[in-house]
Design a protein around this motif. Structure first.
Motif, PDB file in Angstrom:
ATOM      1  N   UNK A   1       0.815  -1.205   0.000  1.00 60.11           N
ATOM      2  CA  UNK A   1       0.000   0.000   0.000  1.00 60.11           C
ATOM      3  C   UNK A   1       0.852   1.259   0.000  1.00 60.11           C
ATOM      4  N   UNK A   2       1.927   1.256   0.786  1.00 60.67           N
ATOM      5  CA  UNK A   2       2.859   2.392   0.815  1.00 60.67           C
ATOM      6  C   UNK A   2       3.512   2.547  -0.555  1.00 60.67           C
ATOM      7  N   UNK A   3       4.038   1.450  -1.079  1.00 60.50           N
ATOM      8  CA  UNK A   3       4.751   1.471  -2.361  1.00 60.50           C
ATOM      9  C   UNK A   3       3.861   1.997  -3.484  1.00 60.50           C
ATOM     10  N   UNK A   4       2.634   1.497  -3.545  1.00 62.70           N
ATOM     11  CA  UNK A   4       1.712   1.912  -4.602  1.00 62.70           C
ATOM     12  C   UNK A   4       1.199   3.332  -4.387  1.00 62.70           C
ATOM     13  N   UNK A   5       0.967   3.717  -3.144  1.00 65.76           N
ATOM     14  CA  UNK A   5       0.445   5.058  -2.855  1.00 65.76           C
ATOM     15  C   UNK A   5       1.418   6.145  -3.293  1.00 65.76           C
ATOM     16  N   UNK A   6       2.709   5.903  -3.117  1.00 63.54           N
ATOM     17  CA  UNK A   6       3.707   6.928  -3.414  1.00 63.54           C
ATOM     18  C   UNK A   6       4.182   6.920  -4.869  1.00 63.54           C
ATOM     19  N   UNK A   7       3.700   5.968  -5.662  1.00 63.70           N
ATOM     20  CA  UNK A   7       4.087   5.871  -7.077  1.00 63.70           C
ATOM     21  C   UNK A   7       3.427   7.003  -7.862  1.00 63.70           C
ATOM     22  N   UNK A   8       4.205   7.611  -8.755  1.00 63.84           N
ATOM     23  CA  UNK A   8       3.723   8.721  -9.585  1.00 63.84           C
ATOM     24  C   UNK A   8       3.859   8.323 -11.056  1.00 63.84           C
TER      25      UNK A   8
END
Length: 182
Positions: free
Chosen positions: A62-69
């Motif tokens: 969730x962290x990894x995907x949330x911060x992806x731009x």
């Protein structure tokens, strides 16, 4: 203790031949309890989001995907709250090319892939191993005291700098167990 990482796609016969007598542990999101708790998709809750004080997430993924731009989409804070082990991935098909990972939900800096692995993924996953999955880590150490352990994952890449293939969380568990964290 010898810890090995193997593809979950390998059959039981291959694993038995390659690692005779070893304990085979599936640490993927499809693995059994309690080992599924080692999956980055597992919703432990209360996971600190790097570079974002007072904000927590349900899972490492969730962290990894949330911060992806992406070219067509910025961060997605909604991914921090996903409590299912599905519906987390954000793809280039929908959002365009990945530009990087934002240094925190409101950060201005975009991190490249390797830098994001080192600054976001590694510390977040290590935090989970030490604070949310410590009983499973201790159980693996105990198991490894009597025989070799084979950790199953979909990928086997343990080299943070190898950007050609996804990073294996099983390889990170092995590194953690053997005191050689990248």
């Amino acid at each position: 203790m010898a810890v090995h990482v193997a593809s979950r796609r390998r059959g039981a016969a291959w694993l038995a031949k390659a690692h005779p007598g070893a304990a085979v542990v599936d640490v993927t999101s499809k693995g059994p309890q309690p080992w599924v708790r080692l999956s980055p998709f597992y919703p432990h809750g209360g996971i600190p989001v790097p570079f974002t004080p007072d904000v927590t997430a349900q899972s490492v993924e969730g962290v990894w995907q949330a911060l992806k731009v992406f070219d067509g989409e910025d961060v997605d804070p909604g991914k921090l709250d996903v409590t299912r082990m599905a519906g987390l991935k954000r793809t280039v098909r929908k959002s365009g090319a990945v530009r990087g990972h934002r240094e925190g939900l409101t950060g201005t800096r975009l991190l490249g892939y390797e830098e994001a692995r080192r600054a976001i993924y590694l510390p977040t996953y290590r935090w989970v191993l030490e604070h949310r999955a410590a009983p499973q880590v201790a159980a693996l150490k105990e198991l490894g005291g009597t025989r070799d352990v084979v950790l199953l994952d979909y990928t086997t890449n343990g080299d943070v700098a190898d950007l050609a293939t996804p990073l294996s969380h099983a390889a990170l568990i092995a590194a953690h167990l053997e005191d050689r964290w990248p």
